[in-house]
Enzyme design. Structure first.
Site, PDB file in Angstrom:
ATOM      1  N   TYR A 147      -4.294  -1.061  -1.009  1.00  0.00           N
ATOM      2  CA  TYR A 147      -4.874  -0.078  -0.089  1.00  0.00           C
ATOM      3  C   TYR A 147      -3.977   0.064   1.138  1.00  0.00           C
ATOM      4  O   TYR A 147      -3.162  -0.800   1.456  1.00  0.00           O
ATOM      5  CB  TYR A 147      -6.287  -0.494   0.328  1.00  0.00           C
ATOM      6  N   CYS A 148      -4.158   1.191   1.838  1.00  0.00           N
ATOM      7  CA  CYS A 148      -3.460   1.432   3.105  1.00  0.00           C
ATOM      8  C   CYS A 148      -4.390   2.244   3.994  1.00  0.00           C
ATOM      9  O   CYS A 148      -5.567   2.409   3.677  1.00  0.00           O
ATOM     10  CB  CYS A 148      -2.138   2.165   2.854  1.00  0.00           C
ATOM     11  N   THR A 149      -3.887   2.784   5.093  1.00  0.00           N
ATOM     12  CA  THR A 149      -4.758   3.436   6.072  1.00  0.00           C
ATOM     13  C   THR A 149      -5.494   4.653   5.506  1.00  0.00           C
ATOM     14  O   THR A 149      -6.708   4.745   5.580  1.00  0.00           O
ATOM     15  CB  THR A 149      -3.946   3.877   7.310  1.00  0.00           C
TER      16      THR A 149
END
Ligand SMILES: [Zn+2]
Ligand SMILES: [Zn+2]
Length: 259
Positions: A147-149
């Protein structure tokens, strides 16, 4: 801000368009209409409300990559690549099946918040992602969740993983911000760094009151102090060396008028 003004940062590349902009409701909806008209594929919009103007100026930047990984050759072939919705994400976590959670953001971001149990690869920049994976000794058949922002970085992170032979990787659709919009009380811990003047948002997507940008180093700090020259509250990093002043201007003043 003027009524008809829009500010923010938009990146344009052969990979696509990505950006964050702010303006009145009317201006934003005009901009969306414009983008829908000129784009030849679906555009995915994410809306949020801010009382403060989070950007200082409007910038359009042409880049060789939307997400700088120094791999402009890795381009998503399809908008669908092993995405999990926030609900599906929770289902995997609650399934009891083994999985590995990896945060693909940089270390200054993971420092203030990440998913419960997530591995922090300690990246200084996204260009280190490939080497991190090669050196990680994670078995290729591990079920990995990344996951990321906002979900954009993972569109490339997953391609690198698939190229290296990882067999079962899922990416979080719309990233942390998309997850928090649906599950503010889910598996997220801490706050989420954002790339505008809000610095970070809490689990309810409200601008942080815990962190600010340190004037000496430009990094996120959590020590709240009051400037002994101008009396403004500001945040500092742990190694702040500016003798209680908030800015170069106040520092110069203090140097000329020692206590
Ligand atoms: Zn600092
Ligand atoms: Zn000051």
């Amino acid at each position: 801000m003027l009524d008809n003004e829009m500010v923010g940062l938009v990146l344009v590349s052969t990979e696509g368009i990505n950006g964050t902009v702010a303006g009145t409701e009317e201006v934003i909806s005009q901009f969306k209409e414009f983008l829908i008209e000129v784009a030849d594929s679906d555009i995915h919009f994410k809306d949020s409300v801010s009382e403060l103007q989070p950007f200082k100026r409007a910038t359009v930047d042409i880049r060789s990559e939307i997400v700088g990984m120094k791999r402009p050759d890795l381009v998503p072939e399809s908008p669908e690549n092993q995405h999990l919705t926030p609900t599906e994400w929770n289902e995997v976590i609650e399934s009891g099946e083994p999985y590995l959670l990896i945060d693909t953001r940089n270390d200054y971001e993971t420092k203030i918040g990440k998913f419960k149990g997530a591995i922090d690869p300690g990246l200084k920049s996204f260009g280190e992602w490939g080497d991190y994976l090669r050196n990680s000794e994670i078995p290729k058949d591990t079920h990995v969740l990344i996951y990321c922002t906002g979900g954009i970085r993972c569109e490339k992170a997953i391609l690198e993983m698939q190229e290296q032979g990882f067999e079962k990787v899922n990416q979080l659709k719309d990233g942390i911000l998309g997850y928090l919009a649906e599950y503010p009380e889910g598996y997220w811990e801490g706050e989420c760094f954002v790339f505008d003047d809000r610095v970070a948002v809490d689990a309810n997507l409200a601008p942080t009151s815990t962190y600010g940008i340190c004037p000496c180093c430009g990094l996120v700090g959590s020590n709240k102090v009051v400037c002994n020259v101008c009396n403004q509250e500001f945040f500092t990093c742990d190694s702040f060396g500016w003798k209680g002043v908030c800015s170069k201007t106040c520092k110069d003043w203090r140097d000329k008028h020692p206590l």
